[in-house]
Enzyme design. Structure first.
Site, PDB file in Angstrom:
ATOM      1  N   ASP A   1       0.796  -1.242   0.000  1.00 48.16           N
ATOM      2  CA  ASP A   1       0.000   0.000   0.000  1.00 48.16           C
ATOM      3  C   ASP A   1       0.823   1.285   0.000  1.00 48.16           C
ATOM      4  OD1 ASP A   1      -1.990  -1.889   0.185  1.00 48.16           O
ATOM      5  OD2 ASP A   1      -2.807  -1.191   2.098  1.00 48.16           O
TER       6      ASP A   1
ATOM      7  N   ASP B   1      -4.443  -0.797  -1.853  1.00 41.52           N
ATOM      8  CA  ASP B   1      -5.740  -0.656  -1.204  1.00 41.52           C
ATOM      9  C   ASP B   1      -6.683  -0.072  -2.263  1.00 41.52           C
ATOM     10  OD1 ASP B   1      -6.773  -1.145   1.459  1.00 41.52           O
ATOM     11  OD2 ASP B   1      -6.992   1.012   1.748  1.00 41.52           O
TER      12      ASP B   1
ATOM     13  N   HIS C   1     -10.626   0.578  -2.830  1.00 36.97           N
ATOM     14  CA  HIS C   1     -12.002   0.555  -2.338  1.00 36.97           C
ATOM     15  C   HIS C   1     -12.977   1.169  -3.347  1.00 36.97           C
ATOM     16  CE1 HIS C   1     -10.436  -0.533   1.554  1.00 36.97           C
ATOM     17  NE2 HIS C   1      -9.837   0.609   1.743  1.00 36.97           N
TER      18      HIS C   1
ATOM     19  N   HIS D   1     -17.342   2.773   0.402  1.00 30.82           N
ATOM     20  CA  HIS D   1     -16.940   1.528   1.061  1.00 30.82           C
ATOM     21  C   HIS D   1     -17.337   1.529   2.533  1.00 30.82           C
ATOM     22  CE1 HIS D   1     -14.016  -1.527   2.651  1.00 30.82           C
ATOM     23  NE2 HIS D   1     -14.431  -2.126   1.561  1.00 30.82           N
TER      24      HIS D   1
ATOM     25  N   HIS E   1     -10.692   6.929   1.375  1.00 30.75           N
ATOM     26  CA  HIS E   1      -9.310   6.838   0.895  1.00 30.75           C
ATOM     27  C   HIS E   1      -9.213   5.742  -0.161  1.00 30.75           C
ATOM     28  CE1 HIS E   1      -9.562   3.636   3.894  1.00 30.75           C
ATOM     29  NE2 HIS E   1      -8.597   3.039   3.217  1.00 30.75           N
TER      30      HIS E   1
ATOM     31  N   LYS F   1      -6.842  -5.017  -2.970  1.00 28.53           N
ATOM     32  CA  LYS F   1      -7.607  -5.543  -1.833  1.00 28.53           C
ATOM     33  C   LYS F   1      -8.539  -4.473  -1.301  1.00 28.53           C
ATOM     34  CE  LYS F   1      -3.899  -4.381   1.360  1.00 28.53           C
ATOM     35  NZ  LYS F   1      -4.643  -3.328   2.074  1.00 28.53           N
TER      36      LYS F   1
ATOM     37  N   CYS G   1      -2.000  -2.520   7.722  1.00 32.00           N
ATOM     38  CA  CYS G   1      -1.883  -3.486   6.625  1.00 32.00           C
ATOM     39  C   CYS G   1      -0.577  -4.268   6.646  1.00 32.00           C
ATOM     40  CB  CYS G   1      -2.116  -2.786   5.293  1.00 32.00           C
ATOM     41  SG  CYS G   1      -3.850  -2.266   5.131  1.00 32.00           S
TER      42      CYS G   1
HETATM   43  C1  VGL Z   1      -4.709   0.777   5.637  1.00 32.20           C
HETATM   44  C2  VGL Z   1      -6.319   1.662   6.993  1.00 32.20           C
HETATM   45  C3  VGL Z   1      -7.268   1.518   5.997  1.00 32.20           C
HETATM   46  C4  VGL Z   1      -3.279   0.387   5.465  1.00 32.20           C
HETATM   47  C5  VGL Z   1      -5.642   0.613   4.639  1.00 32.20           C
HETATM   48  O1  VGL Z   1      -2.815   0.274   4.313  1.00 32.20           O
HETATM   49  O2  VGL Z   1      -2.600   0.191   6.493  1.00 32.20           O
HETATM   50  N1  VGL Z   1      -5.067   1.294   6.826  1.00 32.20           N
HETATM   51  N2  VGL Z   1      -6.909   1.002   4.823  1.00 32.20           N
HETATM   52 ZN    ZN Z   2      -8.306   1.007   3.221  1.00 30.82          ZN
END
Ligand code: VGL
Ligand code: ZN
Length: 217
Positions: free
Chosen positions: A18, A56, A58, A62, A91, A116, A161
């Site tokens: 990410d 990430d 979404h 979401h 996000h 994901k 993550c």
């Molecule tokens: C993440 C919060 C929400 C991450 C992703 O990549 O750590 N944290 N979505």
């Molecule tokens: Zn996320």
């Protein structure tokens, strides 16, 4: 047990989690100093024959977004059907600039980009399982078929993550090493300490990028 995490070779893979604009300063869910991981990850990748990236990803609206829950604010926790879920600012919405990988990320040898969090109803911190802890992404099978035995994890965010990706890789039977200076944390309500404890409890070593060199193999 990894006695010498420093020598990188056959069977090893770098998993970059990410590293996206929304997790970097100026982004919608900026991780403090998040973009500092980019040069570290780029040089780290030179030690590896194989790398996988996650993104990430979404859909708008979401269920992990506070904006999808009337009266809720970002960083509150709600009960979802699958358990407690932290709510986030919107996000990494699919096809937005915020969801794009950081433009300076330079990993030409990456071989898979795993998206994901695309199911509207379930968040997915881990690259291996969605947050219901039951729905696999298929990554474990991919790595096994390709004879990966050890996974080095780097990226954002260390306490979300990266943490759950590392734990799940370990649970799936891979050796796991977290490259700590190639990660940054959100640090929400003790989440960074919790991540460190989780790594220690499982015997997952945390190393520095400078400790690694190409060699084993
Ligand atoms: C993440 C919060 C929400 C991450 C992703 O990549 O750590 N944290 N979505
Ligand atoms: Zn996320």
């Amino acid at each position: 047990m990894v006695s010498k995490p420093g020598q990188v070779g056959a069977g090893d893979l770098l998993l970059v989690v990410d590293v996206q604009n929304d997790f970097c300063p100026g982004g919608r869910l900026a991780v403090p100093d998040g973009d500092a991981v980019v040069p570290v990850v780029n040089s780290l990748a030179r030690h590896f024959e194989r790398a996988v990236l996650t993104q990430d990803w979404h859909p708008a609206g979401h269920s992990s977004f506070a904006s999808a829950h009337a009266g809720r604010q970002p960083f509150e926790t709600v009960a979802m059907a699958y358990g407690p879920q932290t709510l986030w600012p919107d996000h990494c919405v699919q096809n937005t600039a915020g969801a794009a990988l950081h433009p300076a990320l330079d990993i030409p040898n990456s071989q898979l980009l795993l998206r994901k969090g695309w199911d509207p109803a379930i968040d997915s911190y881990s690259a291996f399982f969605e947050n219901d802890r039951a729905t696999p992404t298929g990554l474990a099978g991919y790595l096994r078929e390709r004879a990966v035995t050890r996974v080095f994890v780097a990226g954002l965010a260390l306490d979300y993550c990266v943490r759950y990706t590392a734990e799940d890789a370990h649970a799936a039977g891979f050796e796991v090493v977290v490259v700590e200076d190639a990660c940054r944390a959100i640090d929400l309500g003790g989440s960074l300490d919790a991540a460190r404890r989780a790594f220690a409890a499982r015997g997952i070593p945390c190393v520095g990028a400078g400790d690694l060199s190409r060699g084993r193999g």
